[in-house]
Design a protein around this motif. Structure first.
Motif, short mmCIF file in Angstrom:
data_model
loop_
_atom_site.label_atom_id
_atom_site.label_comp_id
_atom_site.label_asym_id
_atom_site.label_seq_id
_atom_site.Cartn_x
_atom_site.Cartn_y
_atom_site.Cartn_z
N SER A 22 0.82 -1.21 0.00
CA SER A 22 0.00 0.00 0.00
C SER A 22 0.86 1.26 0.00
N CYS A 24 3.25 1.91 -1.87
CA CYS A 24 3.71 2.19 -3.23
C CYS A 24 2.72 3.02 -4.04
N GLN A 25 1.49 3.10 -3.58
CA GLN A 25 0.45 3.75 -4.36
C GLN A 25 0.35 5.23 -4.02
N LYS A 26 0.23 6.06 -5.07
CA LYS A 26 0.04 7.50 -4.91
C LYS A 26 -1.38 7.83 -5.32
N THR A 27 -1.91 8.89 -4.76
CA THR A 27 -3.21 9.40 -5.17
C THR A 27 -3.03 10.85 -5.61
N SER A 81 -5.82 7.26 -8.59
CA SER A 81 -4.63 6.52 -8.14
C SER A 81 -3.62 6.42 -9.29
N ASP A 82 -2.37 6.24 -8.92
CA ASP A 82 -1.33 6.13 -9.95
C ASP A 82 -1.52 4.89 -10.82
N GLY A 83 -2.29 3.93 -10.35
CA GLY A 83 -2.56 2.73 -11.16
C GLY A 83 -3.28 3.03 -12.46
N HIS A 86 -0.93 3.28 -15.46
CA HIS A 86 -0.10 2.12 -15.80
C HIS A 86 -0.96 0.95 -16.26
N GLU A 115 1.44 11.42 -16.38
CA GLU A 115 1.21 11.29 -14.95
C GLU A 115 1.78 12.52 -14.25
#
Length: 134
Positions: A22, A24-27, A81-83, A86, A115
């Motif tokens: 968790s 690793c994730q950016k918002t 989210s940064d997801g 990607h 991004e």
């Protein structure tokens, strides 16, 4: 090792994995705003329904559709989210859909090209849309 020690070890391993994953994730926060006008006379349009990507529900912290105010203005903050950056197409596709009785529906592509560099600074997307009477 007894069963209790094994369970505690597994819980610690799972807890540690969740923290690392968790972390690793950016918002990112996007502030999306705009003005909607009548294409024939340029006057602001009130009560235009605005949604994002056709969602008529809760998405990214926003309950869609939202409506323009008396000055034709709308604004919302949207969490991403940064997801989203990607996925299979790398860049997300975002489309504002605008609807008002008596006017032709309009869609506006507000997709981003990259991004954001920082999660701490909101990104502004501003649009001016003219709706044509039917």
């Amino acid at each position: 090792m007894n069963n209790l020690a094994i369970r505690i070890t597994h819980i610690l391993i799972l807890s540690t994995s969740c923290v690392f994953l968790s972390g690793c994730q950016k918002t990112y926060t996007y502030t999306i705003s705009g003005i909607v006008k009548d294409a024939t006379d340029g006057k602001p349009l009130q009560d235009v329904e605005v949604d994002l990507n056709g969602y008529h529900s809760h998405m990214g912290g926003v309950h869609f559709p939202i409506k323009t105010d008396a000055l034709g203005h709308f604004q919302f903050d949207w969490k991403v989210s940064d997801g989203e950056f990607h996925g299979p197409t790398d860049m997300p596709k975002w489309v504002l859909n605008l609807k008002k009785n008596g006017y032709a529906d309009e869609s506006v592509d507000i997709s981003t090209k990259r991004e954001p560099s920082q999660a701490s600074t909101p990104v502004s997307i501003i649009v001016v849309v003219q709706l044509r009477p039917e």
